[in-house]
Structures are given as structure tokens and as C-alpha cells.
Scaffold this active site. Structure first.
Site, PDB file in Angstrom:
ATOM      1  N   HIS A  32      -8.431  -4.135  -5.379  1.00 25.38           N
ATOM      2  CA  HIS A  32      -9.067  -4.539  -4.070  1.00 25.38           C
ATOM      3  C   HIS A  32      -8.917  -3.083  -3.117  1.00 25.38           C
ATOM      4  O   HIS A  32      -8.006  -2.558  -3.191  1.00 25.38           O
ATOM      5  CB  HIS A  32      -8.136  -5.519  -3.480  1.00 25.38           C
ATOM      6  CG  HIS A  32      -8.267  -5.851  -2.123  1.00 25.38           C
ATOM      7  ND1 HIS A  32      -9.505  -5.997  -1.482  1.00 25.38           N
ATOM      8  CD2 HIS A  32      -7.360  -5.996  -1.200  1.00 25.38           C
ATOM      9  CE1 HIS A  32      -9.310  -6.202  -0.103  1.00 25.38           C
ATOM     10  NE2 HIS A  32      -8.323  -6.139   0.064  1.00 25.38           N
ATOM     11  N   ASN A  77     -11.912  -2.217   4.575  1.00 27.46           N
ATOM     12  CA  ASN A  77     -11.602  -3.379   3.640  1.00 27.46           C
ATOM     13  C   ASN A  77     -12.386  -4.658   3.881  1.00 27.46           C
ATOM     14  O   ASN A  77     -12.522  -4.980   5.073  1.00 27.46           O
ATOM     15  CB  ASN A  77     -10.090  -3.650   3.965  1.00 27.46           C
ATOM     16  CG  ASN A  77      -9.331  -5.089   3.166  1.00 27.46           C
ATOM     17  OD1 ASN A  77     -10.105  -5.632   2.683  1.00 27.46           O
ATOM     18  ND2 ASN A  77      -8.205  -5.169   3.197  1.00 27.46           N
ATOM     19  N   CYS A 106      -8.363 -11.847  -0.041  1.00 29.01           N
ATOM     20  CA  CYS A 106      -8.770 -10.622  -0.877  1.00 29.01           C
ATOM     21  C   CYS A 106      -8.835 -10.949  -2.404  1.00 29.01           C
ATOM     22  O   CYS A 106      -9.206 -10.021  -3.069  1.00 29.01           O
ATOM     23  CB  CYS A 106      -7.950  -9.536  -0.278  1.00 29.01           C
ATOM     24  SG  CYS A 106      -8.150  -9.267   1.394  1.00 29.01           S
TER      25      CYS A 106
HETATM   26  N1  ACO Z   1      -3.839   4.206  15.889  1.00 30.28           N
HETATM   27  C1  ACO Z   1      -2.828   5.139  16.251  1.00 30.28           C
HETATM   28  N2  ACO Z   1      -1.826   4.356  16.192  1.00 30.28           N
HETATM   29  C2  ACO Z   1      -1.297   3.107  15.828  1.00 30.28           C
HETATM   30  C3  ACO Z   1      -2.636   2.623  15.474  1.00 30.28           C
HETATM   31  C4  ACO Z   1      -3.724   3.064  15.446  1.00 30.28           C
HETATM   32  N3  ACO Z   1      -5.075   2.347  14.762  1.00 30.28           N
HETATM   33  N4  ACO Z   1      -2.068   1.417  14.766  1.00 30.28           N
HETATM   34  C5  ACO Z   1      -0.648   1.393  14.938  1.00 30.28           C
HETATM   35  N5  ACO Z   1      -0.525   2.565  15.559  1.00 30.28           N
HETATM   36  C6  ACO Z   1       0.947   3.244  16.129  1.00 30.28           C
HETATM   37  C7  ACO Z   1       1.939   1.936  16.185  1.00 30.28           C
HETATM   38  O1  ACO Z   1       1.877   1.443  17.554  1.00 30.28           O
HETATM   39  C8  ACO Z   1       3.398   2.801  16.056  1.00 30.28           C
HETATM   40  O2  ACO Z   1       3.709   3.435  17.319  1.00 30.28           O
HETATM   41  P1  ACO Z   1       5.134   3.475  17.733  1.00 30.28           P
HETATM   42  O3  ACO Z   1       5.893   4.014  16.730  1.00 30.28           O
HETATM   43  O4  ACO Z   1       4.812   4.216  19.138  1.00 30.28           O
HETATM   44  O5  ACO Z   1       5.538   2.081  17.989  1.00 30.28           O
HETATM   45  C9  ACO Z   1       2.912   3.770  14.932  1.00 30.28           C
HETATM   46  O6  ACO Z   1       1.547   3.969  14.793  1.00 30.28           O
HETATM   47  C10 ACO Z   1       3.510   3.297  13.517  1.00 30.28           C
HETATM   48  O7  ACO Z   1       2.909   1.954  13.344  1.00 30.28           O
HETATM   49  P2  ACO Z   1       3.157   1.192  12.159  1.00 30.28           P
HETATM   50  O8  ACO Z   1       2.422  -0.314  12.056  1.00 30.28           O
HETATM   51  O9  ACO Z   1       4.640   1.098  11.689  1.00 30.28           O
HETATM   52  O10 ACO Z   1       2.176   2.117  11.027  1.00 30.28           O
HETATM   53  P3  ACO Z   1       2.256   2.336   9.578  1.00 30.28           P
HETATM   54  O11 ACO Z   1       2.617   3.512   9.116  1.00 30.28           O
HETATM   55  O12 ACO Z   1       2.895   0.983   8.870  1.00 30.28           O
HETATM   56  O13 ACO Z   1       0.815   1.934   9.337  1.00 30.28           O
HETATM   57  C11 ACO Z   1      -0.797   0.255   8.570  1.00 30.28           C
HETATM   58  C12 ACO Z   1       0.025   0.885   9.543  1.00 30.28           C
HETATM   59  C13 ACO Z   1      -1.990   1.270   8.044  1.00 30.28           C
HETATM   60  C14 ACO Z   1      -1.468  -0.872   8.665  1.00 30.28           C
HETATM   61  C15 ACO Z   1       0.190   0.241   7.182  1.00 30.28           C
HETATM   62  O14 ACO Z   1       1.367  -0.746   7.607  1.00 30.28           O
HETATM   63  C16 ACO Z   1      -0.752  -0.550   5.883  1.00 30.28           C
HETATM   64  O15 ACO Z   1      -1.302   0.293   5.410  1.00 30.28           O
HETATM   65  N6  ACO Z   1      -0.380  -1.774   5.560  1.00 30.28           N
HETATM   66  C17 ACO Z   1      -1.177  -2.326   4.643  1.00 30.28           C
HETATM   67  C18 ACO Z   1      -2.010  -3.193   5.515  1.00 30.28           C
HETATM   68  C19 ACO Z   1      -3.280  -3.506   4.710  1.00 30.28           C
HETATM   69  O16 ACO Z   1      -3.825  -2.744   3.857  1.00 30.28           O
HETATM   70  N7  ACO Z   1      -3.860  -4.593   5.450  1.00 30.28           N
HETATM   71  C20 ACO Z   1      -5.079  -5.020   4.712  1.00 30.28           C
HETATM   72  C21 ACO Z   1      -5.407  -6.326   4.906  1.00 30.28           C
HETATM   73  S1  ACO Z   1      -4.434  -7.319   3.582  1.00 30.28           S
HETATM   74  C22 ACO Z   1      -5.116  -6.879   2.097  1.00 30.28           C
HETATM   75  O17 ACO Z   1      -6.413  -6.579   2.006  1.00 30.28           O
HETATM   76  C23 ACO Z   1      -4.399  -6.843   1.144  1.00 30.28           C
END
Ligand code: ACO
Length: 317
Positions: free
Chosen positions: A244, A274, A111
Site C-alpha cells: 500500500h 496515498n 487501505c
Molecule cells: N508541513 C509542515 N509542517 C508540518 C506539517 C506539514 N504538512 N504537518 C505537520 N507539521 C509540523 C507539526 O506541526 C510539528 O510541528 P511542531 O514540532 O512545531 O509541533 C512537526 O511538523 C512534526 O509533526 P509530526 O506530526 O510529529 O511529524 P512526523 O514527523 O510524525 O510526520 C507524518 C508526520 C508524515 C504524518 C508521519 O507521522 C507519518 O508518516 N505517519 C504515517 C501516516 C500515514 O502514512 N498515513 C496514511 C494514512 S493511513 C494509511 O494509509 C495506512
């Protein structure tokens, strides 16, 4: 200044997949996706490829810059998701647009790829090697996604953005910054699918979302302060921060760290998801087409992603 963006272009595939359509594929909801990421929809390539997306974005940027393709000295395409290894996408673009005088190559810095490619092009300008460059970020991330993994498939989209950059000699030194941390390489990974078993990584995108989140909200503000300090400017003097487009929560947190209003951080991730190295040039093109980039505007542009990699620069429009 050594360079100016003189043309922008972009292309997104026709298929707009909204969160409701996605919720038919995996156990998720529009409410969950929007509240965690800000994303409402993304564009998914059905017939397009990284090459076809790149060519369409490139043609638009060349038209916007009002140049002849023969004036282009260098084409760099940043991508992690090209369907082909050889020839490189940049050579395909060169042939399609008739940029017969260009040197052409691809690079991969995830990215941060567009920022890296831009800095390589400007470094060639500073060295007196080239006058005009075409820098493209293009992705078909749908090629790399496990469509049964709700933790990742909700985040990504496909598309391409292109910029024409023209050399503009001046005494003003403009700070460019690039960083990487290979010790965190496992946080976001994907093998190429070739040489099965030889890569430690899986064949679709693996992401430790929480680690990526922590990395982005710590390192990007540090990066922006580094750029500002090297340029002797304060955050208040910057008109727009073009980051980004990974996630609205990440961008909001960065704005807070910098004590800046969120309105200075334009976003299009709501509609595009993204798109890795395409996200910044697509955003530039959106703002350019909307007339929101005025001559003399001061911009900070910054990317961050797998590697880990992060980098940015100060630009004047
Ligand atoms: N829909 C519904 N529930 C979901 C989903 C979904 N799509 N995905 C995960 N969950 C559930 C999980 O299973 C978990 O359930 P549990 O508590 O029963 O185990 C719960 O939601 C929480 O999961 P987490 O992974 O802890 O969720 P979090 O609040 O951390 O959000 C996310 C996840 C959105 C990916 C967050 O970590 C984030 O924004 N990370 C940054 C990632 C990013 O932007 N990546 C892009 C690529 S890298 C880049 O471009 C820089």
C-alpha cells in the site's frame, strides 16, 4: 493457485496538484512533504466521482483481459469515499459496462480494501461459485479531507485501479492473510456526514500519524513473514513486494526489516499520494503497462490502514 490476474486498468483525475500548489492552501513546503512522505504530487477529482473513476479503470482492465463484460460473474468495489450510499458503486459499474451476469457489491476495509475484496473474490472461486471477477479499488479522498489541516491534507489523493481475476484451478495452496484490531479504531477515523452527532468521529479525516507509522512498520513485516512461512518461501525468493502506497518512509522501514533491497518495493506514491484502496491496483496497472511484471514472477502484495486492518497474499504473475 486458484486465480490469476488477467487484466489491469487505472484512472487518475486530470488535476495534478503538486506540493507547491498545496503550499498555497496550508502552511507547508515541498521540502517538508517530500522528506517526511516521499510525495511530490497527487491527483484531485474536480468533476469525477468514485463511480466515474471506477468505470474508467474497469473498462481498461476488461480491455486488457480481452474478455466480454458478460463473462464477469462478480464485481466488488472497495472504497471509503463514495459520494452516494445507494446504489452501491459496483452496481453502477455493472450497468455502465454491461456486465449483465455479475453479482455486485461494495466493501470497506480502508487501505486494506483491495486486498480484502481480492480475497473474497478468490474465496468464491475456491468454492466453485464463480469463474471471473472484476475487483476495483476507487477513492475520492478529497471528499473527506479537511483542506485546512496540514497534518492530513498533504497525504491523500484520488484515483481508481481495477483488476480482472480469472479462476485457475490447481493443487497449490496459496496463503492469504487478513487481520484487524478494532481496539485501535480511533487512530484513523472519519464519520459519513450522515446522522450528525451520532458518530463519535469528526466529518473529515482524523489521523494519529505517529500511531499509524508505528503500526505499519511493526505489523506489515510480521504479516509478510507470516505469508512467507505459510508458503514455505523466504523473502529472498520474492521478486517484488507491492505495498500500500502510504509513505516512502514506511516502505523503506519495511524493506529494512525484511533485509531486502528497496528496489524490490516499487512505488508510485511520489505522483499519486496515498489513494487508500486504489493504491495497490493502480500500482499493479502501472507496472503491468511498463512491462515490469513478467510471467512467473513471485509477488507479495500487502495493505494496511484504518480499522486497524492489514492483510496480504502471495501471487504469481
Ligand atoms: N508541513 C509542515 N509542517 C508540518 C506539517 C506539514 N504538512 N504537518 C505537520 N507539521 C509540523 C507539526 O506541526 C510539528 O510541528 P511542531 O514540532 O512545531 O509541533 C512537526 O511538523 C512534526 O509533526 P509530526 O506530526 O510529529 O511529524 P512526523 O514527523 O510524525 O510526520 C507524518 C508526520 C508524515 C504524518 C508521519 O507521522 C507519518 O508518516 N505517519 C504515517 C501516516 C500515514 O502514512 N498515513 C496514511 C494514512 S493511513 C494509511 O494509509 C495506512
Amino acid at each position: 493457485m486458484y486465480a490469476k490476474i488477467t487484466g489491469t486498468g487505472s484512472y487518475l483525475p486530470n488535476h495534478r496538484m503538486d506540493n507547491f500548489e498545496l503550499s498555497k492552501l496550508v502552511d507547508t513546503s515541498d521540502e517538508w512533504i517530500q522528506s517526511r512522505t516521499g510525495i511530490k504530487a497527487r491527483h484531485i477529482a474536480e468533476h469525477d466521482t468514485v463511480v466515474s473513476l471506477s468505470v474508467r479503470a474497469a473498462k481498461e482492465a476488461i480491455c486488457d483481459a480481452e474478455i466480454d463484460p458478460e463473462e464477469i460473474d462478480l464485481i466488488i468495489v472497495s472504497s471509503v469515499s463514495a459520494e452516494q450510499v445507494l446504489p452501491c458503486t459496483a452496481c453502477e459499474v455493472q450497468a455502465a459496462i454491461g456486465a449483465v451476469n455479475a453479482a455486485s457489491f461494495d466493501l470497506n476495509a480502508a487501505c486494506t480494501g483491495f486486498i480484502t475484496a481480492y480475497q473474497v473474490a478468490v474465496a468464491q472461486m475456491k468454492a466453485g461459485l464463480i469463474q471471473t471477477a472484476l475487483v476495483i479499488g476507487a477513492e475520492c479522498l478529497s471528499n473527506l479531507i479537511d483542506w485546512t489541516d496540514r497534518g492530513t491534507c498533504i497525504l491523500f489523493g484520488d484515483g481508481a485501479g481495477a483488476t480482472v481475476i480469472t479462476c485457475e484451478n490447481s493443487d497449490i495452496e496459496v496463503p492469504f492473510v487478513l487481520h484487524s484490531d478494532g481496539t485501535k479504531r480511533h487512530v484513523l477515523s472519519c464519520s459519513s456526514g450522515f446522522g450528525a452527532g451520532k458518530s463519535p468521529y469528526g466529518e473529515s479525516v482524523f489521523m494519529d500519524g505517529r500511531e499509524i507509522y508505528k503500526f505499519a512498520v511493526k505489523k506489515v513485516p510480521e504479516l509478510i513473514y507470516e505469508i512467507l512461512e505459510r508458503h514455505g518461501r523466504s523473502a529472498d525468493e520474492i521478486d517484488l513486494f507491492l505495498l500500500h502506497q502510504a509513505n516512502k518512509r514506511i516502505i523503506s522501514s519495511i524493506a529494512k526489516h525484511l533485509h531486502q533491497d528497496l528496489s524490490k518495493f516499487p512505488m508510485n506514491l511520489q505522483e499519486n499520494g496515498n489513494i487508500s484502496s486504489a493504491s495497490i491496483p493502480v500500482l499493479l496497472d502501472d507496472l503491468n503497462k511498463q512491462g515490469k511484471l513478467k510471467p512467473g514472477m513471485k509477488l507479495i502484495v500487502a495493505g494496511f490502514g484504518a480499522g486497524l486492518t492489514w492483510g496480504g497474499m502471495y501471487l504469481e504473475w
